[in-house]
Every structure is written in structure tokens, then in C-alpha cells.
Design an enzyme around this catalytic site. Structure first.
Site, mmCIF file in Angstrom:
data_model
loop_
_atom_site.group_PDB
_atom_site.id
_atom_site.type_symbol
_atom_site.label_atom_id
_atom_site.label_comp_id
_atom_site.label_asym_id
_atom_site.label_seq_id
_atom_site.Cartn_x
_atom_site.Cartn_y
_atom_site.Cartn_z
ATOM 1 N N GLY A 74 164.667 27.243 43.732
ATOM 2 C CA GLY A 74 163.234 27.292 43.937
ATOM 3 C C GLY A 74 162.623 28.675 43.945
ATOM 4 O O GLY A 74 161.438 28.833 43.661
ATOM 5 N N HIS A 138 143.322 21.958 30.649
ATOM 6 C CA HIS A 138 143.437 22.297 29.232
ATOM 7 C C HIS A 138 143.498 23.801 28.992
ATOM 8 O O HIS A 138 142.936 24.602 29.735
ATOM 9 C CB HIS A 138 142.271 21.695 28.443
ATOM 10 C CG HIS A 138 140.935 22.263 28.846
ATOM 11 N ND1 HIS A 138 140.384 23.376 28.237
ATOM 12 C CD2 HIS A 138 140.058 21.882 29.802
ATOM 13 C CE1 HIS A 138 139.224 23.651 28.789
ATOM 14 N NE2 HIS A 138 139.002 22.759 29.752
ATOM 15 N N HIS A 147 155.823 29.120 39.341
ATOM 16 C CA HIS A 147 155.912 27.908 40.162
ATOM 17 C C HIS A 147 154.490 27.482 40.515
ATOM 18 O O HIS A 147 153.761 28.227 41.174
ATOM 19 C CB HIS A 147 156.721 28.181 41.427
ATOM 20 C CG HIS A 147 156.885 26.988 42.323
ATOM 21 N ND1 HIS A 147 157.643 27.036 43.479
ATOM 22 C CD2 HIS A 147 156.409 25.713 42.255
ATOM 23 C CE1 HIS A 147 157.618 25.852 44.069
ATOM 24 N NE2 HIS A 147 156.861 25.039 43.346
#
Length: 214
Positions: A74, A138, A147
Site C-alpha cells: 500500500g 473524464h 493512490h
């Protein structure tokens, strides 16, 4: 949807809590996790079984060849470091409930968790985490090793630099550019461009720290 082939076999590098989510995504898509590596097997998550020493133990002996690998770590900087010394093929892990536009691109090694949305004409780099319920609108560009945390929302034409971490529930308004290796705190509202290596918190987001590269 999993972009992994080779007899439905895959390997994961990392045996902490984050790896458990990735493992479940893979298994739900009928992939068989045949090996789990970690640089500290004794510190593995209690649900991880048969964990094998990772490449830091002996890089030359590490089985670089074989089924694709997903780096299930992570911490962005650790994921980048591991990707720098492994010589493996990489796959992608994408939860069945994620919605990804056919005009968007997702790089190798990237994971997309349950309920995440990636809208048209967006490019997501390599080894990125798009976490649970994150929304990427978009024409976004998400750099390698970034992340996007659970419930974070990126509006249209947003750029997130390499290694940056957008915290839980953060909101980034349209056309904002976040530099590389930044940290955007949980719940932060980002309304202006952020330079590289900055930590930003609050509403509106303010820079509280500048972390120069090592």
C-alpha cells in the site's frame, strides 16, 4: 475483469492487509494466487499463508520468470522501489463492480477496487491503487505509483503526479494539477494546483509541508 493470463495463475508481492483485498479480487475473478512474497514474512497479515521471502532477501534467487506479479503493497514509495528491482511480468486486478470506460487506459500492475469509477479518456499509470468507491472523472491523468483513496473524487481534467496519495474522501475540482509525491489529506478540497512534494490539508486545501526528495 482481470487482465491476467497464463493458466489463471498469478503471484502477489506483499502479505499485509492491502494484499488481502487484492487477493480477494483475483480469486473472485477465478485466478489462482500460487505464491505470496514478502520482505518480512514473519510480519505478514494473519490471513496470509505460506508466505515466501521476497526479492530483498536475495535478488538473484528471486523467481522473476513465471506467472504475472501484482505488487500488493500500500505504501507508494515501497511499491515504486519494489517495481524498480523486480524483473517480472505484471498483471492488473480489477473488481467486477468497478466501472471503467472503454476509452480509458489502465497501466500494468494497477489495482481497481470495488465500486470505483474511471470515466472516459482517462489514463491511469502503472502500479496505481484506485481504492474502494473512488471516482475518477473524464480526461484525468494519474501518474505511476499513485493512490486514489476510498471515496476520493477527482473531477474532469485533473492530473495527479507520480507517487501522490489522494486521501479518503478528498475532492479535487476540475483542471487542477497535483504534483508528484504529494500527500492530499483525508477530506481535503483541492481548488488550486499543488507543487511537487507537498502535503495539503483542509477546506480549501492549504500546503502545510514541503517534503523534498531524498
Amino acid at each position: 475483469m482481470i487482465n491476467l493470463k497464463e493458466n489463471n495463475k498469478v503471484r502477489i508481492y506483499g502479505a499485509g492487509g492491502h494484499s488481502q483485498v487484492i487477493k480477494e479480487v483475483l480469486q473472485e475473478n477465478n485466478f489462482n494466487v500460487i505464491e505470496t512474497f514478502d520482505d518480512n514474512p514473519s510480519g505478514s497479515h494473519h490471513a496470509s499463508k505460506n508466505v515466501v521471502m521476497g526479492a530483498r532477501g536475495d535478488l538473484k534467487k528471486f523467481p522473476h520468470n513465471g506467472p504475472p506479479v501484482i505488487i500488493a503493497v500500500g505504501i507508494n514509495s515501497d511499491r515504486a522501489e519494489i517495481a524498480g528491482f523486480l524483473k517480472c511480468k505484471y498483471g492488473k486486478a480489477i473488481h467486477k463492480s468497478a466501472i471503467i470506460s472503454s476509452t480509458s487506459k489502465v497501466g500494468e500492475g494497477t489495482v481497481v477496487f470495488a465500486g470505483a469509477i474511471i470515466q472516459p479518456n482517462t489514463t491511469v499509470g502503472k502500479h496505481v491503487i484506485v481504492n474502494t468507491g473512488a471516482s475518477i472523472d473524464h480526461d484525468n491523468v494519474i501518474g505511476d505509483f499513485a493512490h486514489i483513496s476510498p471515496k476520493a473524487a477527482l473531477c474532469g481534467h485533473v492530473e495527479v503526479g507520480e507517487g501522490s496519495h489522494v486521501g479518503v474522501g478528498a475532492v479535487v475540482i476540475p483542471k487542477v494539477k497535483i504534483g508528484k509525491w504529494c500527500t492530499i489529506g483525508a477530506g481535503t478540497i483541492v481548488i488550486r494546483d499543488i507543487p511537487d512534494y507537498c502535503t495539503v490539508v483542509g477546506n480549501p486545501g492549504k500546503i502545510i509541508k514541503r517534503n523534498m526528495p531524498k
